[in-house]
Scaffold this active site. Structure first.
Site, short mmCIF file in Angstrom:
data_model
loop_
_atom_site.label_atom_id
_atom_site.label_comp_id
_atom_site.label_asym_id
_atom_site.label_seq_id
_atom_site.Cartn_x
_atom_site.Cartn_y
_atom_site.Cartn_z
N GLU A 119 0.63 -1.13 0.32
CA GLU A 119 0.06 0.11 0.30
C GLU A 119 0.62 1.74 0.33
O GLU A 119 0.47 2.46 -0.73
CB GLU A 119 -1.23 -0.10 1.27
N GLU A 139 -2.86 -9.71 4.04
CA GLU A 139 -4.21 -9.38 4.57
C GLU A 139 -5.58 -10.33 5.07
O GLU A 139 -5.92 -11.09 6.12
CB GLU A 139 -5.43 -8.09 4.21
C1 1HE Z 1 6.81 -8.36 11.62
C2 1HE Z 1 6.60 -7.97 11.07
C3 1HE Z 1 4.92 -7.20 10.70
C4 1HE Z 1 8.46 -9.12 10.27
N1 1HE Z 1 4.85 -6.74 12.27
N2 1HE Z 1 6.73 -8.17 12.94
N3 1HE Z 1 2.43 -8.50 7.19
C5 1HE Z 1 2.38 -9.84 6.98
O1 1HE Z 1 1.50 -10.35 7.22
C6 1HE Z 1 4.16 -10.29 6.96
C7 1HE Z 1 4.54 -11.12 7.69
N4 1HE Z 1 6.41 -10.68 7.56
C8 1HE Z 1 6.53 -12.38 6.55
O2 1HE Z 1 5.95 -12.62 6.16
C9 1HE Z 1 7.72 -13.26 6.78
O3 1HE Z 1 7.99 -11.74 7.88
C10 1HE Z 1 9.06 -12.12 5.78
C11 1HE Z 1 8.44 -12.82 4.69
C12 1HE Z 1 8.34 -10.27 5.14
C13 1HE Z 1 10.52 -11.67 6.21
O4 1HE Z 1 10.80 -13.15 6.20
P1 1HE Z 1 12.41 -13.44 6.68
O5 1HE Z 1 12.30 -14.85 7.47
O6 1HE Z 1 13.11 -12.80 6.46
O7 1HE Z 1 12.07 -12.78 8.82
P2 1HE Z 1 11.03 -13.07 9.99
O8 1HE Z 1 12.23 -14.37 10.61
O9 1HE Z 1 9.94 -13.82 9.45
O10 1HE Z 1 11.55 -11.67 10.60
C14 1HE Z 1 12.02 -11.54 11.26
C15 1HE Z 1 11.48 -10.03 12.43
O11 1HE Z 1 10.58 -9.62 12.03
C16 1HE Z 1 10.78 -11.10 13.39
O12 1HE Z 1 11.12 -10.58 14.83
P3 1HE Z 1 11.78 -11.51 16.14
O13 1HE Z 1 11.62 -10.76 16.74
O14 1HE Z 1 11.93 -12.49 15.96
O15 1HE Z 1 13.20 -11.25 15.37
C17 1HE Z 1 9.58 -11.07 13.11
O16 1HE Z 1 8.43 -11.37 14.09
C18 1HE Z 1 9.56 -9.49 13.03
N5 1HE Z 1 8.27 -9.38 11.80
N6 1HE Z 1 7.12 -9.08 9.54
C19 1HE Z 1 5.76 -7.37 12.86
N7 1HE Z 1 4.26 -7.29 9.83
C20 1HE Z 1 -2.77 -0.93 6.98
S1 1HE Z 1 -3.48 -2.27 7.50
C21 1HE Z 1 -1.85 -3.20 6.10
C22 1HE Z 1 -2.54 -4.50 6.95
C23 1HE Z 1 -0.86 -5.24 6.48
O17 1HE Z 1 -0.02 -4.71 6.15
S2 1HE Z 1 -1.52 -7.27 7.77
C24 1HE Z 1 -0.03 -7.72 6.31
C25 1HE Z 1 1.27 -8.02 7.41
#
Ligand code: 1HE
Length: 266
Positions: A119, A139
């Site tokens: 977005e 989402e």
């Molecule tokens: C996060 C987030 C996040 C990672 N919020 N902390 N977005 C999503 O549903 C996407 C969620 N994220 C993923 O699918 C993956 O993290 C990625 C594909 C982006 C990257 O994967 P990777 O293997 O490189 O990293 P990771 O091990 O998953 O994440 C590293 C850290 O970032 C980890 O935290 P840690 O403390 O355990 O190291 C994750 O928890 C953190 N992290 N993504 C919070 N999104 C206005 S409305 C909009 C609505 C939306 O955007 S919904 C979509 C949300």
């Protein structure tokens, strides 16, 4: 952290610097994959509303392996309906400052460009994608809905049907697919996006401010209205643009052989 070159206060999740007339803002929270928390969204609003008048173009990109993982899911606490509306409205307000702000915005994408990250990218004007880029709207599977203007901007880029598919089935698209669909208009090899984005930004900075305003503010408004209103606004805008002294001088340059010719694509 103060962005010294800009005299504005930004959160630690954003870095800002200027190169000539180009203002560069970097999503700088790679440890959380540049997830967008409220502080970052407010910081983006501050950045895009506080640019000095001698900045002509902005460039947005992200540190680390991914452009942005979208909404910071850690901040998604229990909100009632009214609070949820206020949160979405905050994103709308901030992203509106990007799309309809002072300057055109070039965005350089790589890695995950998902959810609110997509977005955010959609609110910019020119998107450059490195081949590592992939797009998704998770989402749908998380039981939530887009809230950062995606329902308005993404169908205009890729159509309602593709957005529905992405949200209903969790389908992701590659950089190459995104380029074919119109999510990006430039595709580069990994690591080459920033240089390409900066070259495009320099080119845009060479346009007149009036032209850049017409293209970023007037064109999308015309595209949103009925054709007869669009023609009237277009006639006014073209007349205003050609009456500008800088336009007259550029036209004279061409007629007297001093300006570049239009060249074939590379
Ligand atoms: C996060 C987030 C996040 C990672 N919020 N902390 N977005 C999503 O549903 C996407 C969620 N994220 C993923 O699918 C993956 O993290 C990625 C594909 C982006 C990257 O994967 P990777 O293997 O490189 O990293 P990771 O091990 O998953 O994440 C590293 C850290 O970032 C980890 O935290 P840690 O403390 O355990 O190291 C994750 O928890 C953190 N992290 N993504 C919070 N999104 C206005 S409305 C909009 C609505 C939306 O955007 S919904 C979509 C949300």
């Amino acid at each position: 952290m103060a962005a010294e070159q800009f005299k504005m206060t930004l959160p630690a999740s954003l870095k800002a610097e200027r190169r000539g007339k180009v203002a560069i803002v970097t999503l700088a929270r790679p440890q959380k994959r540049n997830a967008l928390d409220d502080a970052t969204i407010l910081g983006l609003e501050t950045f895009f509303t506080s640019l000095p008048d001698d900045i002509a173009v902005a460039l947005l990109h992200g540190d680390g392996e991914h452009f942005s993982a979208g909404l910071d899911l850690g901040e998604l606490q229990e909100r009632d309906i009214t609070q949820g509306i206020a949160h979405s409205s905050l994103w709308h307000r901030a992203f509106d400052k990007i799309q309809f702000g002072k300057v055109p915005v070039v965005c350089v994408l790589h890695g995950a460009v998902v959810g609110g990250g997509l977005e955010l990218a959609a609110a910019t004007h020119v998107r450059v994608a490195e081949r590592s880029t992939y797009y998704g709207l998770p989402e749908g599977s998380r039981g939530i809905y887009v809230g950062g203007g995606g329902s308005v901007r993404l169908p205009r880029l890729i159509g309602v049907a593709r957005m529905m598919d992405m949200m209903l089935t969790g389908r992701t698209y590659s950089a190459e697919d995104g380029q074919a669909m119109g999510l990006s208009t430039y595709l580069t090899e990994p690591g080459e996006g920033l240089a390409k984005g900066l070259a495009l930004a320099e080119r845009i900075a060479g346009n007149t401010a009036l032209t850049n305003f017409a293209v970023t503010h007037v064109l999308p408004r015309i595209a949103d209205v009925d054709p007869s209103s669009g023609y009237a606004v277009e006639a006014l805008m073209s007349s205003i643009a050609q009456a500008d002294a800088e336009a007259k001088s550029r036209l004279a340059d061409f007629l007297q052989g001093r300006a570049n010719k239009v060249t074939r694509p590379e």
